[in-house]
Design a protein around this motif. Structure first.
Motif, PDB file in Angstrom:
ATOM      1  N   VAL A  95       0.486  13.540   4.230  1.00  0.00           N
ATOM      2  CA  VAL A  95      -0.414  12.492   3.727  1.00  0.00           C
ATOM      3  C   VAL A  95       0.136  11.112   4.070  1.00  0.00           C
ATOM      4  O   VAL A  95      -0.597  10.239   4.548  1.00  0.00           O
ATOM      5  CB  VAL A  95      -0.606  12.637   2.203  1.00  0.00           C
ATOM      6  N   VAL A  96       1.426  10.914   3.829  1.00  0.00           N
ATOM      7  CA  VAL A  96       2.049   9.619   4.145  1.00  0.00           C
ATOM      8  C   VAL A  96       1.912   9.306   5.626  1.00  0.00           C
ATOM      9  O   VAL A  96       1.535   8.191   6.012  1.00  0.00           O
ATOM     10  CB  VAL A  96       3.540   9.617   3.728  1.00  0.00           C
TER      11      VAL A  96
ATOM     12  N   ARG B   7       2.564   0.194  10.476  1.00  0.00           N
ATOM     13  CA  ARG B   7       2.731   1.492   9.819  1.00  0.00           C
ATOM     14  C   ARG B   7       4.147   1.728   9.298  1.00  0.00           C
ATOM     15  O   ARG B   7       4.327   2.437   8.313  1.00  0.00           O
ATOM     16  CB  ARG B   7       2.316   2.623  10.758  1.00  0.00           C
TER      17      ARG B   7
ATOM     18  N   THR C  55       0.718   4.190  -2.780  1.00  0.00           N
ATOM     19  CA  THR C  55       0.500   5.577  -2.358  1.00  0.00           C
ATOM     20  C   THR C  55       1.679   6.455  -2.760  1.00  0.00           C
ATOM     21  O   THR C  55       1.506   7.568  -3.274  1.00  0.00           O
ATOM     22  CB  THR C  55       0.304   5.649  -0.836  1.00  0.00           C
TER      23      THR C  55
ATOM     24  N   PHE D 255       4.346   0.472   5.893  1.00  0.00           N
ATOM     25  CA  PHE D 255       3.793   1.444   4.949  1.00  0.00           C
ATOM     26  C   PHE D 255       4.852   2.502   4.612  1.00  0.00           C
ATOM     27  O   PHE D 255       5.022   2.870   3.443  1.00  0.00           O
ATOM     28  CB  PHE D 255       2.552   2.105   5.550  1.00  0.00           C
TER      29      PHE D 255
ATOM     30  N   SER E 299       0.833  -1.208   0.000  1.00  0.00           N
ATOM     31  CA  SER E 299       0.000   0.000   0.000  1.00  0.00           C
ATOM     32  C   SER E 299       0.864   1.253   0.000  1.00  0.00           C
ATOM     33  O   SER E 299       0.533   2.256  -0.647  1.00  0.00           O
ATOM     34  CB  SER E 299      -0.921   0.002   1.225  1.00  0.00           C
ATOM     35  N   GLY E 300       1.984   1.203   0.733  1.00  0.00           N
ATOM     36  CA  GLY E 300       2.902   2.335   0.755  1.00  0.00           C
ATOM     37  C   GLY E 300       3.500   2.602  -0.616  1.00  0.00           C
ATOM     38  O   GLY E 300       3.652   3.761  -1.022  1.00  0.00           O
TER      39      GLY E 300
ATOM     40  N   SER F 155      -0.279  10.446   7.782  1.00  0.00           N
ATOM     41  CA  SER F 155      -1.672  10.219   8.158  1.00  0.00           C
ATOM     42  C   SER F 155      -2.152   8.837   7.739  1.00  0.00           C
ATOM     43  O   SER F 155      -2.788   8.127   8.520  1.00  0.00           O
ATOM     44  CB  SER F 155      -2.565  11.296   7.526  1.00  0.00           C
ATOM     45  N   LEU F 156      -1.845   8.452   6.499  1.00  0.00           N
ATOM     46  CA  LEU F 156      -2.291   7.147   6.007  1.00  0.00           C
ATOM     47  C   LEU F 156      -1.591   6.001   6.724  1.00  0.00           C
ATOM     48  O   LEU F 156      -2.181   4.939   6.944  1.00  0.00           O
ATOM     49  CB  LEU F 156      -2.041   7.045   4.499  1.00  0.00           C
ATOM     50  N   ALA F 157      -0.336   6.225   7.096  1.00  0.00           N
ATOM     51  CA  ALA F 157       0.426   5.154   7.748  1.00  0.00           C
ATOM     52  C   ALA F 157      -0.219   4.709   9.047  1.00  0.00           C
ATOM     53  O   ALA F 157      -0.192   3.522   9.394  1.00  0.00           O
ATOM     54  CB  ALA F 157       1.862   5.617   8.003  1.00  0.00           C
ATOM     55  N   HIS F 158      -0.846   5.632   9.769  1.00  0.00           N
ATOM     56  CA  HIS F 158      -1.409   5.291  11.069  1.00  0.00           C
ATOM     57  C   HIS F 158      -2.633   4.387  10.970  1.00  0.00           C
ATOM     58  O   HIS F 158      -3.025   3.768  11.958  1.00  0.00           O
ATOM     59  CB  HIS F 158      -1.735   6.565  11.851  1.00  0.00           C
ATOM     60  N   SER F 159      -3.217   4.288   9.791  1.00  0.00           N
ATOM     61  CA  SER F 159      -4.337   3.360   9.623  1.00  0.00           C
ATOM     62  C   SER F 159      -3.859   1.916   9.583  1.00  0.00           C
ATOM     63  O   SER F 159      -4.676   0.986   9.631  1.00  0.00           O
ATOM     64  CB  SER F 159      -5.106   3.690   8.338  1.00  0.00           C
TER      65      SER F 159
END
Length: 212
Positions: free
Chosen positions: A140-141, A152, A20, A155, A16-17, A143-147
């Protein structure tokens, strides 16, 4: 409460990383245009790529550890970076426009005009850290990583993989294009295109900075 099975694996977070990161980084912006020109000139390209990769490594992982929290507490920092970025892009656009409008004798003359390794590295740092889009990408990276909870960092590693992949593609593309730039006309066209890109980026950032 999440079960262990429901938590993302390191591999899925890494994949996913990558996706993104490619979506964020794989654009011909200020940094990419600079790398392409230096690559075509075959001037200090390895040093520039190493510096860009190191900066991305530090800030991608820093974003996961809380860069967005720093930005939230110091909003003036974002504004300052934006206007420094506008000034820097306009300055470089003017330099490229000057080269496009004046006479050169092809690749050999262009090499003579290449700045020192120190100047090239400082320019690479400037194109990265004075680019507001870079900071937005990092937020953005992070923020998304924490999901991805405990995965993470996977990611973050994927985002870094995407960044390095894009840098390698830029360097490879620049080297393949180098034979086409033996003529004065090709260099003037390239500089004219880069000047246009830089000016457009600067004007777009200034418009956002004025609340547009």
């Amino acid at each position: 409460m999440f079960s262990l099975a429901a938590q993302p694996s390191l591999f899925s977070a890494w994949a996913s990383g990558i996706a993104t990161g490619l979506g964020l980084f794989a654009v011909v912006g200020a940094q990419s245009a600079f790398i392409l020109r230096q690559g075509v000139m075959r001037a200090h390209l390895l040093s520039i790529l190493v510096v860009c990769a190191l900066i991305d490594t530090v800030f991608i992982f820093a974003s996961v550890w809380g860069l967005q929290a720093v930005a939230a507490r110091a909003p003036w920092l974002t504004t300052g970076i934006l206007w420094f970025g506008v000034a820097f892009l306009l300055w470089y656009s003017a330099q490229c426009a000057h080269r496009a409008l004046t006479s050169h004798s092809g690749l050999a003359a262009a090499r003579l005009a290449v700045p020192s390794r120190r100047a090239a590295v400082l320019a690479a740092i400037g194109f990265t850290l004075l680019n507001p889009h870079f900071w937005l990408d990092m937020v953005v990276v992070g923020s998304l990583a924490h999901s991805f909870a405990d995965a993470r960092m996977g990611f973050a590693a994927g985002a870094l993989t995407a960044s390095i992949t894009w840098l390698i593609l830029l360097a490879t593309g620049a080297k393949l294009l180098a034979p086409l730039f033996a003529s004065r006309k090709a260099w003037r066209i390239l500089d004219g295109m880069i000047a246009t890109v830089m000016a457009a980026l600067a004007l777009g950032l200034a418009y956002k900075g004025m609340g547009g």
